[in-house]
Design a protein around this motif. Sequence first.
Motif: not given
Length: 474
Positions: A266-271, A243-245, A231-240, A213-215, A8-14
């Motif tokens: 290509f920039g989806a920072k979630v992972i 979600p900020r934009f 990978i535990w972060t601050d959004v519900d999963g990988v979005y289409s 840290s994901d790596y 279980m990985k927790f990022g800075g956002s968590s």
Amino acid sequence: MMRAMKVMKFGGSSVKDAEKFRAVAQIIREHSREQRVLVVLSAMRGVTDVLINAAHEAEAGDTRYKQKVQDIRKRQEEAAAELFTGSAGSSAASQVTSLLNGLIDQLDSILHGVELVRECSPRTLDLVQSFGEILNCHLFAAYLNSSGTPAEMVDARELILTDDSHGSAEVDFPASYDRIRRAIERIAGTPVITGFIAATADGITTTLGRNGSDYTASIVGAGAGADLIEIWTDVDGVYSADPRFVPESFVVPEISYAEAMELSYFGAKVIHPYTMIPAVEKNIPLVIKNTLNPAAPGTRIVQTAEPKSLPVTGIASVGNVALINVEGGGMVGIPGIASRVFGALARARVNIIMISQASSEHSICAVFPESHARDATESLKRELAPELHARKIQEFSLRTDLEIVAVIGGDMRGRPGISGRLFGSLGDAGINVLAIAQGSSEMNISFVVRREDRDRVLNAVHRAFFPDGDPFKK
Ligand code: ADP
Ligand code: ASP
Ligand code: MG
């Protein structure tokens, strides 16, 4: 029967403050009932950036770095004071606070050294950055212990062996897996492992690249033989889309490793893109979960995702890129021109993100991080000096302030009409496209636009492919 095991990985956002620490500890407690949990933790939110800035200030002789060190000290002390309450708590708090203060004194001395010599090598910068994860893991392991979950802080420099490419080191997988397996067997409680950092065979601190840290979580999972990597972060999963934009974006329940790799590249920072490498090798599923909403199912990343009957899976974008165009009537038929262009860029260590070549052989364009623009131009000028002199090639045109946008989907393959829909939507929105590339795997179409157009592009393309909003909504 062997007990199931997961990372279980927790990022800075968590792990931003004491309140978030409590929520994370609660999640770990619940999950530890059914299986063995290996925790991987990042630095507290923002701390890595603060450390990097402090190192640059010290290098420039700017003593504001001292205030940054004090701010980190204060943040740690405040978190400890809030986390450890009661009389047993206060002794735990003073113990961990003195440990953390000792480490922060070390950090202060290192930065003072940087200030004196006015030089911060990539090697020293890695050492400075490592304090973010080390401090946080000490604090969190102490908190888990004091709240009834036996835990042990584990410094990943003893687990993950790398070469000395500081800033983004290459992992020696067999040696690292061996060390991880032995450490996990030895530790009885819950290991709290530092993300992002590693070491060379000589014990010199390295890092795995920003967001790494994901790596780490994936390397640990593969080495330990885990059944799952979360990978535990601050959004519900990988979005289409980010979600900020893109307000209309939605969570995609399942994607393939290949799709996740493309999206993150290509920039989806979630992972982090490298996360998929060890997971693919050992075929371990990854799940993205939200610390703020643990009940949400998240996104599963697996070898072969169920077909989604969607035209595309997601849209991502990379900013701060520059484009260079090598163009000229005299280029047609010059043998080896592409290899000379890319050879020159490789020698200048330019990291090319996208390439496109007109089939007329009249022009080649490469897109790379803006920070590499000067090195790229100079190296190309040297390599192509004879052709430039003979006017076979025009002066290069370099454009900055650009964004690469990529449309990604495993089910795009063999589906006609995707490009039409994509470029139709851009035409309708009046967007000027500067370059286009399509991977031959037909999993991705990427194109370059001006940075100021990014949000308009992302939203227009998203609407073109998902006119009815979230297709997974029940
Ligand atoms: P952590 O600190 O947990 O590692 P990051 O900030 O590195 O978190 O990654 C999570 C962020 O990634 C989200 O808050 C979101 O803004 C961003 N992001 C970018 N693209 C996507 C996407 N396609 N799906 C989900 N999140 C995305
Ligand atoms: N703390 C590191 C960073 O900010 C690693 C990570 O967060 O994954 O890049
Ligand atoms: Mg991250």
